[in-house]
Write an enzyme that holds these catalytic residues in place. Sequence first.
Site, mmCIF file in Angstrom:
data_model
loop_
_atom_site.group_PDB
_atom_site.id
_atom_site.type_symbol
_atom_site.label_atom_id
_atom_site.label_comp_id
_atom_site.label_asym_id
_atom_site.label_seq_id
_atom_site.Cartn_x
_atom_site.Cartn_y
_atom_site.Cartn_z
ATOM 1 N N ASP A 174 28.600 57.797 54.433
ATOM 2 C CA ASP A 174 29.837 57.021 54.365
ATOM 3 C C ASP A 174 29.449 55.608 53.955
ATOM 4 O OD1 ASP A 174 32.175 55.490 54.844
ATOM 5 O OD2 ASP A 174 32.898 57.033 56.222
ATOM 6 N N ARG A 236 40.992 67.922 52.697
ATOM 7 C CA ARG A 236 41.983 67.935 51.622
ATOM 8 C C ARG A 236 41.471 68.817 50.496
ATOM 9 N NH1 ARG A 236 41.599 63.370 54.350
ATOM 10 N NH2 ARG A 236 43.491 62.220 54.918
ATOM 11 N N ASP A 260 40.187 75.431 54.853
ATOM 12 C CA ASP A 260 41.481 75.371 55.538
ATOM 13 C C ASP A 260 42.544 74.715 54.670
ATOM 14 O OD1 ASP A 260 43.212 75.571 57.910
ATOM 15 O OD2 ASP A 260 43.064 73.383 57.976
ATOM 16 N N GLU A 265 49.496 74.013 47.938
ATOM 17 C CA GLU A 265 49.893 74.713 49.149
ATOM 18 C C GLU A 265 51.410 74.813 49.194
ATOM 19 O OE1 GLU A 265 48.264 72.736 52.567
ATOM 20 O OE2 GLU A 265 46.187 73.008 51.932
ATOM 21 N N HIS A 283 45.821 76.062 56.412
ATOM 22 C CA HIS A 283 46.001 74.660 56.805
ATOM 23 C C HIS A 283 46.370 74.550 58.287
ATOM 24 C CE1 HIS A 283 47.032 70.460 55.023
ATOM 25 N NE2 HIS A 283 46.530 70.357 56.244
ATOM 26 N N LEU A 284 45.465 75.020 59.124
ATOM 27 C CA LEU A 284 45.678 75.012 60.561
ATOM 28 C C LEU A 284 44.988 73.850 61.263
ATOM 29 C CD1 LEU A 284 45.191 78.818 61.381
ATOM 30 C CD2 LEU A 284 47.324 77.587 60.918
ATOM 31 N N GLY A 285 44.399 72.932 60.501
ATOM 32 C CA GLY A 285 43.604 71.874 61.102
ATOM 33 C C GLY A 285 44.330 71.062 62.148
ATOM 34 N N ALA A 286 45.641 70.876 61.998
ATOM 35 C CA ALA A 286 46.405 70.076 62.963
ATOM 36 C C ALA A 286 47.338 70.930 63.804
ATOM 37 C CB ALA A 286 47.217 69.016 62.227
#
Length: 533
Positions: A174, A236, A260, A265, A283-286
Site C-alpha cells: 500500500d 471490486r 465474490d 453484476e 457478492h456476499l462480502g457485506a
Amino acid sequence: MGREPVKVLVAEDVGASGIDLLRDAGLHVDLGFDWTREQLLERIGEYQGILIRSATKADAELLARASNLQVVARAGVGVDNVDVDTATRQGVVVANAPQSNVVTAAEHTMALLLALARNVPQAHASLVDGRWDRSKYSGVELQGKVLGVLGFGRIGQLVAHRARGFGMQVVAYDPYLAEDRFAELGAERAADPADVYAVADFVTVHLPKNKDTENFLDADAFAAMKPGVRILNVARGPLVDDDALKAALDSGHVSGAALDVFREEPVTDHPLFGYPNVVVTPHLGASTAEATDRAGYQAAEQVVAALTGQPVTTAVNVPAIGADDLAAVEPFLGLCVSLGRIAAALAPEPSLEGLEVEFLGRVADRDHRLLTIQVVKGALTGRTEEAVNDVNALALAAERGLAVTATSHSTARDFTDLVRVTVRTAAGDTRVAGTVVGRRHRPHLLEAWGSRFNLQLEPHLAVFSYTDRPGMLGRLGTALGDAGINIVSAAVGRRPDDESDSATLVVTTDGDVPASVLTALGDDFAAARAINL
C-alpha cells in the site's frame, strides 16, 4: 402546551437495535416499511429525521417536501440514493454507516481463503452428487504460507490479522500507508506489487476502484507471481482482468481463484463459473445479519447525534461552521482540494508521512478547519479503499499515519490570500502554493517543485522539471499534439537563488495527458507528472 416531540421516520427495516436506540433517546419513531412513495411524499414534512437503506430515494422531490428535516441517515456504506447536494443546500445532515461491513468483508475473505485452500465447495458438490472423492480434493495448509495483501486499508488489515492467526506470513503493498504502520500490524511492507508477487502463495486484493487500479491484476501481474498462486477478490470486480485470470488458470500458473465480485453484476454466466478450481459467491462480502443490524445501529446513532446537538461523526456533507466564516472560505474550497492533490502527486514517493497547510492573509483570520479538510481530501483521493469526505478525511489520514497540521499568518507577501501545502515523505518534502483570483475566484497555482509562476488551474495539468534551454516547450507541444492533446495554457518558473538552469514547466491541457507521452519525452525532462483535478 408541551413541546412537540422530535419525530423520526424509519422508512425501511434497519434492525431492532437501531430502532430501540432511537426510542431510548426519547425520539418519537414511526415505522414506514410498507409506505408507498405517495405516502412518503405526503408525510415527510412531519419528520426531523429519516433513516433509510437502499430502496428509499431521498431525492430532490422528497427533500423539497421535507420542511422540518434535519438529518438523513442511510444504514449502509454509500449514499447513492440521497441527493447530497440538495440536502446540503437545505441544511440537512446526510450520514451513513461506513464501518458497518468491514468485519463482514474481512471474514468473507477468510471464508473464501479457507474454501480455496481446502476445496470445500468442490468436495461438498461431489459428495452430495454421490461420489467419495477424498483423494481428489486434498488441499493445502495455511500454516507457513505467505498471504500477499494488495491494499492495506481497514479490510486488508483485518484480513491480515486473521491470517496471522492461522500462522500465515503477511506481505502487504500500500504505497499510501506510512511505513511504521506495517510493523505495527504485523505485516512485512512491500515496496511495490512485484515484491508481493515474488513470494505470495495467496494474493488477496483490497484496493479502491479507480482508473489506476482497474485491471490491477492483469497478465503481467499473473506472470510475475509464483507458479501455483491462488487469487482472491472480495473487493471490486474490475480490479481483476477476467481474460488474463482465465488464461493464467488455463495454463496452470494460477492454481485457483475465489471471487465474490464481478465486473458486471448480477451475473450468472461468467466464463470462470464452470472451472473446478474456482470458488464463487454472489457478492456476499457485506451480507450478514450482524452487518445489517450494525449498519442500522450506526445510522441510528447518527440520527440521535444530529437531533440532540452532538457531533455527527459519519456525515458526508459539509460540517457546520459559522455562516460568515463559511462565506469567507467557500471560494477556497476547490483550490484547497486541488493543492492537496497536486502536492501528493508531486511528492518524491507516494507514501506520505506529513501534511502541513499554511493559511496566509485574510483567510487566516477565518475558521479554516474546513479548508484543511479539503487539502487532506485532495491528498487522499483515490488512495484509500473508502471514499474520502469532509468528515472522515482527518480520521483516514490518522489511520494511515499521516500527520496533519495547519498554521495561520495574518499577512501574505504579494497576495491578499495565500494557501501553501507541504507534504513530507521519507525521501523529502514537496511544497505547492496557490490563491484565488478575480470575482469568480479562479484557482491559480503559484508554486511547485521550488519554482514560482502564476497559472490558472484547469481539470487537466502536467508538471515537468527540466533543464531550461530553447525549444523545450515546443518539444512538449509536439509530443502532446501527436497524442491529440491541446495545451490550454503554460507557465515556466525558475528556482529562486538557484544558479543552475533547472526550471519547472506547468501546462494545462484539454484532456488527460497519457503516461506514454511522459515516458516518450526521455531524459531531457528530469521528472514529469500528469494530474487530473
